[in-house]
Design an enzyme around this catalytic site. Structure first.
Site, short mmCIF file in Angstrom:
data_model
loop_
_atom_site.label_atom_id
_atom_site.label_comp_id
_atom_site.label_asym_id
_atom_site.label_seq_id
_atom_site.Cartn_x
_atom_site.Cartn_y
_atom_site.Cartn_z
N LYS A 36 0.82 -1.23 0.00
CA LYS A 36 0.00 0.00 0.00
C LYS A 36 0.84 1.27 0.00
O LYS A 36 0.47 2.25 -0.62
CB LYS A 36 -0.97 -0.01 1.17
CG LYS A 36 -0.30 0.08 2.52
CD LYS A 36 -1.31 -0.06 3.64
CE LYS A 36 -0.62 0.00 4.98
NZ LYS A 36 -1.23 -0.87 5.97
N ARG A 131 -8.40 -1.66 16.38
CA ARG A 131 -8.70 -1.14 15.06
C ARG A 131 -9.71 -2.11 14.50
O ARG A 131 -10.73 -2.35 15.14
CB ARG A 131 -7.42 -0.98 14.21
CG ARG A 131 -7.61 0.03 13.09
CD ARG A 131 -6.37 0.24 12.24
NE ARG A 131 -6.08 -0.90 11.39
CZ ARG A 131 -5.07 -0.95 10.53
NH1 ARG A 131 -4.25 0.08 10.41
NH2 ARG A 131 -4.86 -2.03 9.79
C1 LIG Z 1 -0.47 -1.71 6.51
C2 LIG Z 1 -0.85 -3.01 7.02
C3 LIG Z 1 0.13 -3.99 7.23
C4 LIG Z 1 1.61 -3.74 7.02
O1 LIG Z 1 2.14 -2.98 8.05
P1 LIG Z 1 3.71 -2.69 8.15
O2 LIG Z 1 3.86 -2.01 9.45
O3 LIG Z 1 4.05 -1.82 6.98
O4 LIG Z 1 4.40 -4.00 8.08
C5 LIG Z 1 -0.29 -5.23 7.66
N1 LIG Z 1 -1.60 -5.50 7.89
C6 LIG Z 1 -2.55 -4.58 7.70
C7 LIG Z 1 -3.97 -4.95 7.97
C8 LIG Z 1 -2.22 -3.32 7.25
O5 LIG Z 1 -3.19 -2.40 7.07
#
Ligand SMILES: *Cc1c(COP(=O)(O)O)cnc(C)c1O
Length: 358
Positions: A36, A131
């Protein structure tokens, strides 16, 4: 080269990804690469795939579609709980989606039946960070309801910590999550193949904990891209911290006083500056500002100090390392700076290709 741009070194990214795949693989944990923060850029997605990551996750459907249309050869998972309005595109473009709401899953089911497909879903479970996630006391009921629906199939459970409230993955909450898997597999006679325990904040837990229970997957963005775990932003041994950097240009450089002249009111963003008299300094202006990047997430890679920024300018004290007009300056980026600059229409991307095959 037009500035500003993000410079993305594909050999370094590949090396980061490969090292994590090896480290996690040795502990029975598969990596889903999270794209993302790079908007599902297919060049980066393909780089991760060539490093041995066969599962990619993104929170935006647009990015999933971008990767699908670029024919990225990986399992594509939508990792943000979706809106029912997106059901058609989710079933069309994503192999898997993370879900927490029955009404949305019902819509996915209807759509999948229409498309004569089975859409795989992972149910997200609330384990303390507050969350997204189904409350544990509601998980059984949710699974039971989804099993009745045609066109969708639960293939696993997931949880996400350390994102909203900074709650750490520990032996306690991870074991608890793992045990839920077994409870519900037994109770409903289903097989939960993917047990996704978290994100880059799970690094220490994965490496330092012998008993992974049923957890066999984590979703990594920042660890791969920026080389850090995210509970304390520790550098992960052997990983590159500078696979991605931001380059911008100096458009003014003059010796000026450190104190402004005249009466003080608010600046462009409603703050009242408080300044210290450091005498004269070399003030260099970078053509980069808040419209391009979250400036607080930048660290100059030369010996200069950031004095502040406005929409389109960053002011540097370049007294120790003089910069001239037309010089380029490079910054290392944190996650917020990466996310914001990748998303800014004013910031380009330049890929450094590897010398030979990776
Ligand atoms: C963004 C996200 C991740 C990745 O997080 P990082 O800290 O970049 O490894 C994993 N799971 C979900 C649900 C996310 O939204």
């Amino acid at each position: 080269m037009k500035t500003p741009y993000l410079e993305i070194d594909l050999s370094k990214l590949h090396s980061n990804a490969k090292k994590l795949v090896t480290m996690f693989g040795a502990r029975g944990v598969e990596i889903t690469g999270v794209t993302k923060s790079v908007l599902g850029e297919p060049i980066i997605a393909n780089c991760l795939v060539s490093a041995g990551i066969s599962s990619l996750g993104d929170s935006r459907l647009e990015n999933i579609i971008r990767m699908r249309n670029a024919n990225v050869q990986a399992l594509l998972t939508l990792i943000r709980t979706p809106s029912a309005r997106e059901a058609h595109d989710i079933v069309t473009y994503a192999d898997v989606s993370f879900n927490t709401e029955l009404s949305v899953i019902a819509e996915l089911s209807k759509t999948a039946i229409k498309q004569k497909k089975t859409h795989d879903i992972i149910l997200m479970v609330e384990m303390g960070d507050l969350r997204e996630g189904i409350l544990r006391q509601d998980l059984g009921r949710t699974i039971e309801a989804v099993i009745q629906m045609k066109g969708v199939r639960i293939i696993g459970l997931g949880t996400n910590l350390a994102c909203f409230n900074g709650i750490k993955p520990t032996r306690y909450n991870m074991d608890h999550f793992s045990r839920l898997t077994e409870t519900y597999e037994r109770k409903y006679g289903i097989q939960l193949r993917i047990i996704s325990g978290g994100n880059s904040a799970n690094f220490d837990w994965v490496i330092g904990n012998d008993n992974k229970g049923r957890i066999n997957n984590v979703r990594l963005g920042e660890a791969i891209l920026l080389g850090r775990e995210t509970l304390s932003r520790k550098h992960i041994d052997g990983l590159h911290l500078d696979a991605i950097s931001l380059v911008a240009e100096i458009i003014e450089s003059k010796i000026k006083p450190s104190l402004p002249e005249g009466e003080t009111g608010q600046d462009a963003f409603g703050n009242t500056p408080v300044l210290e008299d450091k005498g004269e300094m070399l003030r260099s202006i970078v053509a980069l500002g808040k419209q391009d990047v979250d400036v607080a997430g930048l660290i100059p890679m030369t010996d200069v100090d950031i004095l502040g920024s406005s929409s389109d300018h960053i002011l540097l004290d370049a007294t120790r390392a003089p910069l001239r007009v037309g010089d380029q300056i490079r910054f290392s980026v944190n996650y917020a700076a990466l996310l914001s600059s990748m998303t800014s229409p004013f910031v380009g991307s330049v890929f450094i290709q590897p010398d030979g095959p990776l």
